[in-house]
Design an enzyme around this catalytic site. Structure first.
Site, PDB file in Angstrom:
ATOM      1  N   ASP A 155      10.145   7.607  19.151  1.00  0.00           N
ATOM      2  CA  ASP A 155      11.614   7.619  19.207  1.00  0.00           C
ATOM      3  C   ASP A 155      12.096   8.873  19.935  1.00  0.00           C
ATOM      4  OD1 ASP A 155      11.955   5.289  17.282  1.00  0.00           O
ATOM      5  OD2 ASP A 155      10.788   6.693  16.085  1.00  0.00           O
ATOM      6  N   HIS A 180      11.669   6.414  10.699  1.00  0.00           N
ATOM      7  CA  HIS A 180      11.422   5.640  11.912  1.00  0.00           C
ATOM      8  C   HIS A 180      11.995   4.256  11.636  1.00  0.00           C
ATOM      9  CE1 HIS A 180       9.427   3.531  15.111  1.00  0.00           C
ATOM     10  NE2 HIS A 180       8.822   2.755  14.245  1.00  0.00           N
TER      11      HIS A 180
HETATM   12  P1  NAI Z   1      -1.328  -5.225  15.923  1.00  0.00           P
HETATM   13  O1  NAI Z   1      -1.022  -6.308  14.965  1.00  0.00           O
HETATM   14  O2  NAI Z   1      -1.636  -5.575  17.343  1.00  0.00           O
HETATM   15  O3  NAI Z   1      -2.571  -4.362  15.378  1.00  0.00           O
HETATM   16  C1  NAI Z   1      -2.718  -4.017  14.050  1.00  0.00           C
HETATM   17  C2  NAI Z   1      -4.204  -4.030  13.748  1.00  0.00           C
HETATM   18  O4  NAI Z   1      -4.389  -3.548  12.419  1.00  0.00           O
HETATM   19  C3  NAI Z   1      -4.832  -5.419  13.814  1.00  0.00           C
HETATM   20  O5  NAI Z   1      -5.983  -5.392  14.648  1.00  0.00           O
HETATM   21  C4  NAI Z   1      -5.199  -5.687  12.365  1.00  0.00           C
HETATM   22  O6  NAI Z   1      -6.352  -6.515  12.223  1.00  0.00           O
HETATM   23  C5  NAI Z   1      -5.426  -4.281  11.850  1.00  0.00           C
HETATM   24  N1  NAI Z   1      -5.406  -4.155  10.392  1.00  0.00           N
HETATM   25  C6  NAI Z   1      -4.695  -4.860   9.472  1.00  0.00           C
HETATM   26  N2  NAI Z   1      -4.991  -4.451   8.231  1.00  0.00           N
HETATM   27  C7  NAI Z   1      -5.899  -3.469   8.358  1.00  0.00           C
HETATM   28  C8  NAI Z   1      -6.590  -2.677   7.421  1.00  0.00           C
HETATM   29  N3  NAI Z   1      -6.412  -2.827   6.111  1.00  0.00           N
HETATM   30  N4  NAI Z   1      -7.455  -1.754   7.888  1.00  0.00           N
HETATM   31  C9  NAI Z   1      -7.656  -1.604   9.206  1.00  0.00           C
HETATM   32  N5  NAI Z   1      -7.040  -2.349  10.144  1.00  0.00           N
HETATM   33  C10 NAI Z   1      -6.169  -3.267   9.718  1.00  0.00           C
HETATM   34  O7  NAI Z   1      -0.090  -4.216  15.860  1.00  0.00           O
HETATM   35  P2  NAI Z   1       0.299  -3.011  16.834  1.00  0.00           P
HETATM   36  O8  NAI Z   1       1.292  -3.480  17.843  1.00  0.00           O
HETATM   37  O9  NAI Z   1      -0.942  -2.348  17.313  1.00  0.00           O
HETATM   38  O10 NAI Z   1       1.096  -2.067  15.835  1.00  0.00           O
HETATM   39  C11 NAI Z   1       0.425  -1.437  14.755  1.00  0.00           C
HETATM   40  C12 NAI Z   1       1.418  -0.830  13.781  1.00  0.00           C
HETATM   41  O11 NAI Z   1       2.158   0.219  14.376  1.00  0.00           O
HETATM   42  C13 NAI Z   1       2.467  -1.804  13.257  1.00  0.00           C
HETATM   43  O12 NAI Z   1       2.631  -1.556  11.861  1.00  0.00           O
HETATM   44  C14 NAI Z   1       3.721  -1.408  13.993  1.00  0.00           C
HETATM   45  O13 NAI Z   1       4.884  -1.755  13.262  1.00  0.00           O
HETATM   46  C15 NAI Z   1       3.537   0.085  14.062  1.00  0.00           C
HETATM   47  N6  NAI Z   1       4.314   0.779  15.089  1.00  0.00           N
HETATM   48  C16 NAI Z   1       4.847   2.012  14.773  1.00  0.00           C
HETATM   49  C17 NAI Z   1       5.521   2.766  15.686  1.00  0.00           C
HETATM   50  C18 NAI Z   1       6.076   4.096  15.321  1.00  0.00           C
HETATM   51  O14 NAI Z   1       6.776   4.670  16.163  1.00  0.00           O
HETATM   52  N7  NAI Z   1       5.822   4.654  14.149  1.00  0.00           N
HETATM   53  C19 NAI Z   1       5.718   2.262  17.065  1.00  0.00           C
HETATM   54  C20 NAI Z   1       5.112   0.982  17.320  1.00  0.00           C
HETATM   55  C21 NAI Z   1       4.433   0.283  16.352  1.00  0.00           C
END
Ligand code: NAI
Length: 304
Positions: free
Chosen positions: A159, A187
Site C-alpha cells: 500500500d 491493510h
Molecule cells: P494464492 O492462492 O495464489 O497462493 C496461496 C498459497 O498458499 C497456495 O499455494 C495455497 O496452497 C497455500 N496455502 C494455503 N494454506 C496453506 C498452509 N496452511 N500452509 C502453507 N501454504 C498454504 O494467493 P496469492 O495471490 O499468492 O496471495 C497470498 C496471500 O497474500 C493472500 O492471503 C492474499 O490475500 C495476501 N495478499 C496480501 C497483500 C498485502 O499487502 N498484505 C497483498 C496481496 C495479497
C-alpha cells in the site's frame, strides 16, 4: 564468504510465491552478496506445483541460491530459518462467512507459530503477507511467545509503494523522488481518505480486473522491500510503513499489529515519533484501530 541465510516462504506454490522466490534467489531481498537457502512450504494439494517451482529455481541457476527445501511438512519448512515470509493462508471464497475464514486462518497461524517457535533460528524475523495480515501476525505472535514481538510484522509496504506510485504519476516525477508517505493501521479498506486514497485502496481490485489475476509482482517486490529495509536499514531521512506490534504510539491501542511509519537500523525498526496528526487523520487512525480491535476479538473467539 558470508554464511547463507535461510528464508522460508509459505504458500510458495501460489501466485505471490511464484513471483517472490526468484527475487529472493537473485538477491533482491537481502542484497547481491548474501547467499540464501530457500525453504518453500505449501499444502499437500499443491505439492506437485511446488516441486515445479523448485525445478524452475534449479533451471534459473541463481548464483546466490545455495539450496532449496520444498516441502509440505511445517516442521521441516521452519527448521533453522532466519527469515519467514508467510504468504500461505486460506482465501475468502464466495459466500463464506467472515468468521469461518478467520477460523481457518487462526488455525493455520497458530500451528505455524508453534513450528517457528520450536524450530526457527534464534532471532528469526517474520513477515506476514497473507490476509487478514495484521491479525494473522497477531495470532502468530501470541502462539510464538519466545520470538520477540519486535520480530513479528505484517506487510503494508505494498500500500505504501502504491501511494508512492500514485504521487509520482500525478506529479509526473520519478518515483525515486517521492518518499515518506504513511500507511496507518490495517491493510484494508479503512486506510485513508480522498481520491488518492480510494485509488490506493482499490488498486488491488483494479489489477485483478485488468490482469484477471492478483497483483503478485508488486506484492512480492514490496515484501522484498520490507525485509531489505528491516535488515539492511532505511536510507537516511526516509521512513517506510510496517505493520508492527503497537506500543501505544500515536494513541493507538497497545497490543494490536498496526501499520506505523518506521525507520530501521541494525535490524530493528523504530516508530517515527512526533508527526503532526490532523483531525481527519486522527479519525482515520482511530477507525482503523477499531476495525483491528474487532478483528482481534473475532480471531480470539475462533480460538475458544
Ligand atoms: P494464492 O492462492 O495464489 O497462493 C496461496 C498459497 O498458499 C497456495 O499455494 C495455497 O496452497 C497455500 N496455502 C494455503 N494454506 C496453506 C498452509 N496452511 N500452509 C502453507 N501454504 C498454504 O494467493 P496469492 O495471490 O499468492 O496471495 C497470498 C496471500 O497474500 C493472500 O492471503 C492474499 O490475500 C495476501 N495478499 C496480501 C497483500 C498485502 O499487502 N498484505 C497483498 C496481496 C495479497
Amino acid at each position: 564468504a558470508k554464511q547463507p541465510v535461510r528464508v522460508l516462504v509459505t504458500g510458495a506454490a501460489g501466485q505471490i510465491g511464484y513471483a517472490l522466490v526468484p527475487m529472493i534467489a537473485r538477491g533482491v531481498m537481502l542484497g547481491p552478496d548474501q547467499p540464501v537457502i530457500l525453504h518453500m512450504l505449501d499444502i499437500a494439494p499443491a505439492a506437485e506445483a511446488l516441486n515445479g517451482v523448485k525445478m524452475e529455481l534449479v533451471d534459473a541457476a541463481f548464483p546466490l541460491l545455495k539450496g532449496v527445501v520444498a516441502t509440505t511438512d511445517v516442521v521441516e519448512a521452519c527448521t533453522e530459518v532466519n527469515i519467514a515470509v508467510m504468504v500461505g493462508g486460506f482465501p475468502r471464497k464466495e459466500g463464506m462467512e467472515r468468521k469461518d475464514v478467520m477460523s481457518k486462518n487462526v488455525a493455520i497461524y497458530k500451528s505455524q507459530a508453534s513450528a517457528l517457535e520450536k524450530h526457527a533460528a534464534a532471532n528469526c524475523k517474520v513477515l506476514v503477507v497473507a490476509n487478514p495480515a495484521n491479525t494473522n501476525a497477531l495470532i502468530l505472535k501470541e502462539f510464538a511467545p519466545s520470538i520477540p514481538e519486535k520480530n513479528i510484522s505484517c506487510l503494508t509496504r505494498l500500500d505504501h509503494n502504491r501511494a508512492l506510485g500514485q504521487v509520482s504519476e500525478r506529479l509526473n516525477v520519478p518515483v525515486s523522488d517521492v518518499k515518506n508517505v504513511i500507511i496507518w493501521g490495517n491493510h484494508s479498506s479503512t486506510q485513508l481518505h480522498g481520491e488518492f486514497i480510494t485509488t490506493v485502496q482499490q488498486r488491488g481490485a483494479a489489477i485483478i480486473k485488468a490482469r484477471k489475476l492478483s497483483s503478485a509482482l508488486s506484492a512480492a517486490s514490496s515484501a522484498c522491500d520490507h525485509i531489505r529495509d528491516w535488515v539492511l536499514g532505511t536510507p537516511e531521512g526516509t521512513w517506510v510503513s510496517m505493520g508492527v506490534y503497537s506500543d501505544g504510539s500515536y494513541n493507538v491501542p497497545a497490543g494490536l499489529i498496526y501499520s506505523f511509519p518506521v525507520t530501521c537500523r541494525n535490524g530493528e525498526w523504530t516508530i517515527v515519533q512526533g508527526l503532526p496528526i490532523d483531525e481527519l487523520s486522527r479519525k482515520k487512525l482511530d477507525l482503523t484501530a477499531e476495525e483491528l480491535t474487532e478483528e482481534k476479538e473475532l480471531a480470539y473467539s475462533c480460538l475458544s
